[in-house]
Write an enzyme that holds these catalytic residues in place. Sequence first.
Site, PDB file in Angstrom:
ATOM      1  N   HIS A 160       0.815  -1.223   0.000  1.00  0.00           N
ATOM      2  CA  HIS A 160       0.000   0.000   0.000  1.00  0.00           C
ATOM      3  C   HIS A 160       0.844   1.267   0.000  1.00  0.00           C
ATOM      4  O   HIS A 160       0.342   2.345  -0.262  1.00  0.00           O
ATOM      5  CB  HIS A 160      -0.928  -0.001   1.221  1.00  0.00           C
ATOM      6  CG  HIS A 160      -2.042  -1.002   1.100  1.00  0.00           C
ATOM      7  ND1 HIS A 160      -3.323  -0.671   0.748  1.00  0.00           N
ATOM      8  CD2 HIS A 160      -2.041  -2.351   1.243  1.00  0.00           C
ATOM      9  CE1 HIS A 160      -4.078  -1.754   0.694  1.00  0.00           C
ATOM     10  NE2 HIS A 160      -3.329  -2.791   0.997  1.00  0.00           N
ATOM     11  N   ASP A 368       3.595   9.357  -1.081  1.00  0.00           N
ATOM     12  CA  ASP A 368       2.399   8.606  -0.678  1.00  0.00           C
ATOM     13  C   ASP A 368       2.194   7.471  -1.664  1.00  0.00           C
ATOM     14  O   ASP A 368       2.389   7.674  -2.875  1.00  0.00           O
ATOM     15  CB  ASP A 368       1.170   9.535  -0.717  1.00  0.00           C
ATOM     16  CG  ASP A 368       0.202   9.286   0.427  1.00  0.00           C
ATOM     17  OD1 ASP A 368       0.104   8.128   0.874  1.00  0.00           O
ATOM     18  OD2 ASP A 368      -0.454  10.246   0.865  1.00  0.00           O
TER      19      ASP A 368
HETATM   20  C1  GDG Z   1      -2.043   3.893   3.157  1.00  0.00           C
HETATM   21  C2  GDG Z   1      -1.045   4.550   2.199  1.00  0.00           C
HETATM   22  C3  GDG Z   1      -2.764   4.462   0.404  1.00  0.00           C
HETATM   23  C4  GDG Z   1      -8.098  10.401   7.560  1.00  0.00           C
HETATM   24  N1  GDG Z   1      -8.399  11.176   8.616  1.00  0.00           N
HETATM   25  C5  GDG Z   1      -9.607  10.776   9.047  1.00  0.00           C
HETATM   26  C6  GDG Z   1     -10.038   9.737   8.225  1.00  0.00           C
HETATM   27  N2  GDG Z   1      -9.099   9.522   7.323  1.00  0.00           N
HETATM   28  C7  GDG Z   1      -9.233   8.511   6.264  1.00  0.00           C
HETATM   29  C8  GDG Z   1      -9.339   9.160   4.897  1.00  0.00           C
HETATM   30  C9  GDG Z   1      -8.856   8.036   3.996  1.00  0.00           C
HETATM   31  C10 GDG Z   1      -7.855   7.317   4.891  1.00  0.00           C
HETATM   32  O1  GDG Z   1      -8.119   7.684   6.232  1.00  0.00           O
HETATM   33  C11 GDG Z   1      -6.437   7.746   4.591  1.00  0.00           C
HETATM   34  O2  GDG Z   1      -6.036   7.136   3.434  1.00  0.00           O
HETATM   35  P1  GDG Z   1      -4.739   7.599   2.654  1.00  0.00           P
HETATM   36  O3  GDG Z   1      -4.729   6.902   1.369  1.00  0.00           O
HETATM   37  O4  GDG Z   1      -4.791   9.075   2.516  1.00  0.00           O
HETATM   38  O5  GDG Z   1      -3.502   7.295   3.582  1.00  0.00           O
HETATM   39  P2  GDG Z   1      -2.888   6.154   4.592  1.00  0.00           P
HETATM   40  O6  GDG Z   1      -3.674   6.033   5.825  1.00  0.00           O
HETATM   41  O7  GDG Z   1      -1.486   6.586   4.780  1.00  0.00           O
HETATM   42  O8  GDG Z   1      -2.961   4.771   3.797  1.00  0.00           O
HETATM   43  C12 GDG Z   1      -1.763   5.353   1.135  1.00  0.00           C
HETATM   44  C13 GDG Z   1      -3.658   3.725   1.387  1.00  0.00           C
HETATM   45  O9  GDG Z   1      -2.885   3.011   2.343  1.00  0.00           O
HETATM   46  C14 GDG Z   1      -4.555   2.704   0.674  1.00  0.00           C
HETATM   47  O10 GDG Z   1      -3.831   1.811  -0.096  1.00  0.00           O
HETATM   48  O11 GDG Z   1      -3.560   5.278  -0.435  1.00  0.00           O
HETATM   49  O12 GDG Z   1      -0.838   5.878   0.214  1.00  0.00           O
HETATM   50  O13 GDG Z   1      -0.143   5.379   2.916  1.00  0.00           O
HETATM   51  O14 GDG Z   1      -9.889   7.153   3.693  1.00  0.00           O
HETATM   52  O15 GDG Z   1     -10.650   9.562   4.665  1.00  0.00           O
HETATM   53  N3  GDG Z   1     -11.220   9.108   8.388  1.00  0.00           N
HETATM   54  C15 GDG Z   1     -12.006   9.534   9.409  1.00  0.00           C
HETATM   55  N4  GDG Z   1     -11.640  10.540  10.243  1.00  0.00           N
HETATM   56  C16 GDG Z   1     -10.460  11.193  10.105  1.00  0.00           C
HETATM   57  O16 GDG Z   1     -10.157  12.109  10.878  1.00  0.00           O
HETATM   58  N5  GDG Z   1     -13.193   8.941   9.609  1.00  0.00           N
END
Ligand code: GDG
Length: 472
Positions: A160, A368
Amino acid sequence: MPRLVVVSNRVADPRKTAAGGLAVALAEVLNNTGGLWFGWSGKVLETAEGGQPGEGVVHRHQAGPVKLVTVDLAREDHDAYYLGYANGVLWPVFHYRLDLADFDAGYIAGYRRVNQLFARLLAPLLKPDDLVWVHDYHLIPLASELRALGCQQRIGFFLHIPLPPPMILAAIPGHDWLVRGLCSYNLVGFQSQTDHEHFCRYIQREALAQDTGEGTWRVFNRTVQAGAYPIGIDVEEFTALGQAHEGREMYQRMKREYSRRKLLVGVDRLDYSKGLPQRMRAFRELLRLHPETHHHATLIQIASPSREDVSAYTGILHELESLCGSINGNYGDLEWMPVRYIHRTVARARLPGLYRASRVALVTPLRDGMNLVAKEFVAAQDAEDPGVLVLSRFAGAAEQFTDALLVNPYDTEGTASAIHLALQMPLEERRDRHRALLASCRQFDVHWWCDTFLAALEKAQARESGTPWLRL
Ligand code: GDG
């Protein structure tokens, strides 16, 4: 379709709607195949409670047709495997941050011990024609440990997070062991073409891999297939969330509150890979260079708490707090606070409303794997009056989202001027860009990701037996 077995560090109950898009998508496939989901329970057992290194207490739950099997870890294992190796070595190095890595020799042994424990507990639960799908950097050696126990199933792996170029990867003591572990899978999936290219370059240079066509390689005396399978979101699910009561209420409240101002939004885990201080500096630069934005632009930055027990995370919290405080102190007044910084997790049901009420999203990680916030923001927009996505060129999403305003987050002035452009962008251009971004979101959604990866894994050759596995 054969039964699916998903293995990931954490396991989500697929029936709980609070679980994000990934859990929902995996649950859908697992529900169809009546599958099994295996991973750490999230619980740590102290020695006094019987937590012994290399041993775990197993829990079984039935969640509809899906069997959940989770394991409690001993304190020593958890600290070395999760805090130490996964989040103290692999996370920083894979995000190109060698300076933050803590190569303590004890961590790798703990990482391996937990992967061996998982393999030992999982192997007896597997059926011969199962498809096993392992997720993320916590579990890179799991296939080789399963193979060592005689498991012949097709096993796929999805990373990921980014995979760095060979010269950065090679800085990890034991990098060859890690990559050999990756090559024990039948299929290895990356988020982007860039990550996939790094893998190919590494195995060609360091392991003299031979290209056998169609994404397959002959390396370490076996065949491995690799490719880019960019993850997406469940667009329908996220849109429905925005139309539900809480989503609409949030949207209306934000619209009312910011009726005379343009809202900018950032939603991130508080992680050094997300480029939050750099983003704040770019926003400060915008305010400095464009006084007409004063009183007319407000940035809401949600930075949800994350991994606060890993030492590299404490600095970023203080830096961000101090930047937000100084921006508000220097530019704000009784009528206007430029930055609303929220160091809390916001309910998922509220996110679509917040995104939809925002004119600009700032998604500016330094590195990312993909970044799902970028995709959620696009999915939540009103197509008639959409907001603009300012996106780091170093997010995996930038390979697909060429219609976003792409920025280099290290370039404070350049990012500030892109934010300015986004705030000024005429309606027609916003619509055109949004149309293209949404089409990409819909085409490469989470179902596409699951289906494409699993179809490729199903076709992958059953691995040849008898290969000697390199031990640590
Ligand atoms: C890893 C990889 C890859 C965030 N703050 C809150 C919240 N979130 C949710 C977002 C989104 C998720 O968390 C974050 O996803 P990301 O993709 O931005 O980042 P990572 O957590 O680092 O995930 C990344 C991912 O895996 C999937 O393969 O895209 O590159 O690092 O859904 O909305 N959700 C809630 N409250 C928050 O304050 N409910």
